[in-house]
Write a protein that holds these residues in place. Structure first.
Motif, PDB file in Angstrom:
ATOM      1  N   TRP A 133       0.841  -1.204   0.000  1.00 16.12           N
ATOM      2  CA  TRP A 133       0.000   0.000   0.000  1.00 16.12           C
ATOM      3  C   TRP A 133       0.874   1.252   0.000  1.00 16.12           C
ATOM      4  O   TRP A 133       0.620   2.203  -0.731  1.00 16.12           O
ATOM      5  CB  TRP A 133      -0.910  -0.047   1.211  1.00 16.12           C
ATOM      6  N   ARG A 137      -1.558   1.715  -3.333  1.00 17.03           N
ATOM      7  CA  ARG A 137      -2.818   0.990  -3.164  1.00 17.03           C
ATOM      8  C   ARG A 137      -2.491  -0.399  -2.614  1.00 17.03           C
ATOM      9  O   ARG A 137      -1.416  -0.950  -2.912  1.00 17.03           O
ATOM     10  CB  ARG A 137      -3.596   0.902  -4.465  1.00 17.03           C
ATOM     11  N   SER A 191      -2.491  -4.478  -2.217  1.00 20.64           N
ATOM     12  CA  SER A 191      -2.474  -5.557  -3.206  1.00 20.64           C
ATOM     13  C   SER A 191      -3.676  -6.487  -3.081  1.00 20.64           C
ATOM     14  O   SER A 191      -3.909  -7.320  -3.950  1.00 20.64           O
ATOM     15  CB  SER A 191      -1.171  -6.354  -3.077  1.00 20.64           C
ATOM     16  N   LEU A 192      -4.440  -6.344  -2.004  1.00 19.03           N
ATOM     17  CA  LEU A 192      -5.651  -7.138  -1.770  1.00 19.03           C
ATOM     18  C   LEU A 192      -6.790  -6.223  -1.345  1.00 19.03           C
ATOM     19  O   LEU A 192      -6.574  -5.080  -0.934  1.00 19.03           O
ATOM     20  CB  LEU A 192      -5.405  -8.183  -0.667  1.00 19.03           C
ATOM     21  N   ASP A 193      -7.996  -6.737  -1.400  1.00 20.98           N
ATOM     22  CA  ASP A 193      -9.164  -5.983  -0.944  1.00 20.98           C
ATOM     23  C   ASP A 193      -9.091  -5.820   0.580  1.00 20.98           C
ATOM     24  O   ASP A 193      -9.025  -6.804   1.307  1.00 20.98           O
ATOM     25  CB  ASP A 193     -10.442  -6.725  -1.325  1.00 20.98           C
ATOM     26  N   VAL A 194      -9.088  -4.576   1.045  1.00 21.75           N
ATOM     27  CA  VAL A 194      -8.961  -4.302   2.480  1.00 21.75           C
ATOM     28  C   VAL A 194     -10.282  -3.847   3.109  1.00 21.75           C
ATOM     29  O   VAL A 194     -10.300  -3.381   4.237  1.00 21.75           O
ATOM     30  CB  VAL A 194      -7.867  -3.237   2.751  1.00 21.75           C
ATOM     31  N   THR A 195     -11.379  -4.018   2.401  1.00 17.25           N
ATOM     32  CA  THR A 195     -12.671  -3.546   2.908  1.00 17.25           C
ATOM     33  C   THR A 195     -12.950  -4.053   4.317  1.00 17.25           C
ATOM     34  O   THR A 195     -13.370  -3.297   5.178  1.00 17.25           O
ATOM     35  CB  THR A 195     -13.805  -3.982   1.961  1.00 17.25           C
ATOM     36  N   ASN A 243     -10.131  -2.377   6.832  1.00 14.66           N
ATOM     37  CA  ASN A 243      -9.813  -0.952   6.761  1.00 14.66           C
ATOM     38  C   ASN A 243     -10.487  -0.202   7.908  1.00 14.66           C
ATOM     39  O   ASN A 243     -11.705  -0.268   8.062  1.00 14.66           O
ATOM     40  CB  ASN A 243     -10.259  -0.386   5.414  1.00 14.66           C
ATOM     41  N   ARG A 280     -13.785   1.914   7.725  1.00 11.41           N
ATOM     42  CA  ARG A 280     -15.139   1.371   7.681  1.00 11.41           C
ATOM     43  C   ARG A 280     -15.885   1.586   9.001  1.00 11.41           C
ATOM     44  O   ARG A 280     -17.095   1.440   9.058  1.00 11.41           O
ATOM     45  CB  ARG A 280     -15.112  -0.103   7.323  1.00 11.41           C
TER      46      ARG A 280
END
Length: 152
Positions: free
Chosen positions: A11, A16, A18-22, A25, A28
């Motif tokens: 990151w 950014r 390298s994986l979905d951090v939803t 993170n 949120r």
């Protein structure tokens, strides 16, 4: 662990992840969830529930009361049993005016309070009801007279 370290490094280096951090993170979280007090209490209870039975209607008990609507006191007087919905204490069913709501034992069957819930649903279909939907709102009211205007 190492996986999180690599993710953060990617990151930083690439701008950014390298994986979905939803799911991890911190952005949120709502502001009430980001306090140390909330996390201290809720994380302990939530981790303690990982391998526990997950009964229907079983609510977490810690870190409650983060958001109360202006109707909260009136709903409590009517015997409301509250569930947490996005930090809001939201009335789920009513024991009756002046009665303290008791959900009873957790069960896989109809809960003890089901008949009260059914009566409320019937009242919605056949009459007129007021439902506090504060948990659905998201307002930011600012300005010198914001408090006075909202208190009218």
């Amino acid at each position: 662990g190492g996986g999180m370290g690599r993710l953060v490094a990617d990151w930083i280096v690439d701008g950014r992840p390298s994986l979905d951090v939803t799911g991890i993170n911190i952005d949120r979280l709502q502001s009430y969830q980001a306090t140390k007090d909330y996390r201290r209490h809720r994380v302990v209870e939530a981790l303690g529930q990982v391998y526990a039975l997950h009964y229907p209607f079983k609510d977490l008990k810690s870190a409650r009361g983060a958001k109360l609507s202006p109707l909260h006191g009136r709903l409590l007087e009517q015997g409301a049993h509250f569930r947490e919905v996005s930090g809001w204490e939201s009335a789920d069913w009513y024991a009756g005016k002046g009665v303290t709501a008791d959900p009873g034992r957790h069960t896989w069957r109809k809960p003890d309070w089901f008949s009260k819930w059914a009566d409320e649903h019937r009242a919605c279909r056949e009459g007129v009801v007021l439902i506090d939907m504060s948990f659905m709102s998201k307002f930011l009211v600012q300005g010198r007279d914001a408090g006075a205007v909202l208190s009218r």
